[in-house]
Design an enzyme around this catalytic site. Structure first.
Site, PDB file in Angstrom:
ATOM      1  N   ASP A 133     -16.733  36.074   9.991  1.00  0.00           N
ATOM      2  CA  ASP A 133     -17.904  36.721   9.396  1.00  0.00           C
ATOM      3  C   ASP A 133     -19.133  36.123  10.082  1.00  0.00           C
ATOM      4  O   ASP A 133     -19.039  35.112  10.798  1.00  0.00           O
ATOM      5  CB  ASP A 133     -17.920  36.438   7.888  1.00  0.00           C
ATOM      6  CG  ASP A 133     -19.061  37.140   7.177  1.00  0.00           C
ATOM      7  OD1 ASP A 133     -19.526  38.189   7.662  1.00  0.00           O
ATOM      8  OD2 ASP A 133     -19.503  36.627   6.135  1.00  0.00           O
ATOM      9  N   ASP A 135     -23.109  36.166   8.656  1.00  0.00           N
ATOM     10  CA  ASP A 135     -24.046  35.518   7.721  1.00  0.00           C
ATOM     11  C   ASP A 135     -23.304  34.563   6.790  1.00  0.00           C
ATOM     12  O   ASP A 135     -22.320  34.939   6.153  1.00  0.00           O
ATOM     13  CB  ASP A 135     -24.764  36.577   6.882  1.00  0.00           C
ATOM     14  CG  ASP A 135     -25.732  37.410   7.699  1.00  0.00           C
ATOM     15  OD1 ASP A 135     -26.893  37.019   7.819  1.00  0.00           O
ATOM     16  OD2 ASP A 135     -25.292  38.450   8.230  1.00  0.00           O
ATOM     17  N   ASP A 325     -17.495  34.066   4.064  1.00  0.00           N
ATOM     18  CA  ASP A 325     -18.094  33.515   2.844  1.00  0.00           C
ATOM     19  C   ASP A 325     -18.344  34.558   1.768  1.00  0.00           C
ATOM     20  O   ASP A 325     -18.699  34.218   0.642  1.00  0.00           O
ATOM     21  CB  ASP A 325     -19.434  32.851   3.183  1.00  0.00           C
ATOM     22  CG  ASP A 325     -20.531  33.878   3.433  1.00  0.00           C
ATOM     23  OD1 ASP A 325     -20.296  34.803   4.246  1.00  0.00           O
ATOM     24  OD2 ASP A 325     -21.608  33.761   2.817  1.00  0.00           O
TER      25      ASP A 325
END
Length: 383
Positions: A133, A135, A325
């Site tokens: 991922d 961000d 996240d």
């Protein structure tokens, strides 16, 4: 006889208090006020203020049935769960959980750094494929999403990683924007939650003829996404700190700068737009509300598609590692758990329910983990 009175209407289900002027008829109650008792419940927390609301939004609020009010409440609770703003006495503990619960979750999802050797042992004899991922994983979560820059050191680490293993960035962001942040032509990029996938523009030593590879399963939704984006920009402009981002095949409503007491107001505004678009769905994420098509496609499907494009569709000798996240990364974690291949690694300082097998606390730990993978590969090649 009709009198104009100022009535305070508190909707406990949505957590919204609204001051409005209503017409009270002698001997009768306003039909709107009379309809509210069925929704009245003691609020989970004291209401600290009230929001001003336009007449148009008030009419929408009047039309909200119990299911609609519960949906707003569910959205806000999901926003809080995926975007905790408070930390308990012990920094590693999440909001609302007991020490016993948190300890249990940490044991279920131990640090990927502490368990590095175990992860490597499980991968021996198999091809590691990396999914990352962006961000909150390769870059920190910042107030301005347009400034979510990754460090030069992280970029250098990912570049070395891609030389060792096939590597893909899987993000809710627009693919072009993610590429602008990462600036590595040798990676696979899956933007808009996997609805916009492109292979390495420089070619890849891990798969022949990957140059120019492009897959976009939701192209028919582009006009609708643009329309919803414009509507959300107009609707949310009254909420300080809200930012709407057009990510091509999805729309992101960032609330990183929105005060927590305004989250219910923002949820109501978003729902007032989405009620007119049944072909779109909302998923709360980390400091963001994601609006995307209802097609059966997500980060988990993108992971499977990329594995297939790399030639690992039905192979037993592949070992995917997915690090992310966000709540939307859970789709990929679940795919890996169901396949019984590879591991999901959750990036979070707040232990939570997840399908990931291991955890890392922040991007700095992600970089440490990736560096250890690169060093392990370097030593393995020499041996």
């Amino acid at each position: 006889m009709t009198n104009q009175n100022l009535a305070l209407i508190s909707d406990s289900a949505s957590g919204i208090g609204v001051a409005v002027t209503v017409a009270a008829v002698s001997g009768e109650s306003s039909p709107f006020v009379a309809a509210r008792p069925g929704l009245q419940r003691p609020p989970a927390a004291p209401i600290t203020g009230y929001i001003s609301i336009s007449r148009k939004d008030l009419q929408l609020l009047k039309k909200l049935d119990i299911n609609g009010a519960q949906r707003i409440n569910a959205w806000v609770e999901s926003m809080r769960a995926s975007s905790p703003t408070h930390v308990l006495a012990t920094p590693s503990l999440g909001v609302g959980a007991t020490v016993t619960e948190q300890t249990s979750r940490m044991l279920e999802h131990p640090s990927a750094l502490d368990m590095f050797e175990q992860i490597i042992d499980a991968s021996r004899g198999k091809q590691i494929v990396m999914f990352l991922d962006y961000d909150g994983t390769l870059s920190p979560i910042v107030d301005d999403p347009d400034r979510a820059f990754m460090s030069d050191k992280m970029r250098a680490t990912v570049k070395r990683l891609a030389k060792c293993f096939p590597t893909a960035i899987v993000s809710g962001r627009c693919r072009d924007k993610v590429y602008g942040f990462v600036k590595l032509a040798e990676l696979y990029y899956a933007g808009s939650h996997g609805m916009d996938i492109k292979g390495p523009t420089r070619g890849s030593k891990h798969k022949k003829n990957s140059k120019g590879f492009l897959f976009q399963p939701a192209s028919e939704f582009l006009p609708m996404i643009d329309e919803v984006y414009q509507a959300l920009v107009e609707k949310t402009e009254s909420t300080p700190g809200a930012k709407v981002e057009n990510n091509k095949f999805c729309v992101s409503v960032h609330f990183r700068r929105v005060e927590e007491k305004k989250w219910d107001e923002l949820a109501l505004q978003v729902r007032s737009v989405l009620k007119n678009y049944p072909k779109l769905r909302l998923t709360p994420g980390r400091k963001v509300l994601e609006i995307r098509p209802t097609i059966k496609w997500d980060k988990g499907k993108a992971l499977e598609f990329l594995l297939e494009s790399l030639g690992y569709a039905n192979c037993d000798d592949v070992f995917p590692l997915y690090i992310g996240d966000d709540r939307t990364d859970e789709d990929a974690f679940k795919i890996l758990r169901d396949r019984g291949q590879g591991f999901g690694i959750l990036v979070s300082k707040f232990p939570r329910d997840t399908s990931a097998s291991y955890s890392l606390q922040e991007p700095a730990e992600v970089m440490d983990f990736l560096q250890r993978l690169v060093e392990w590969k370097r030593l393995a090649v020499r041996a």
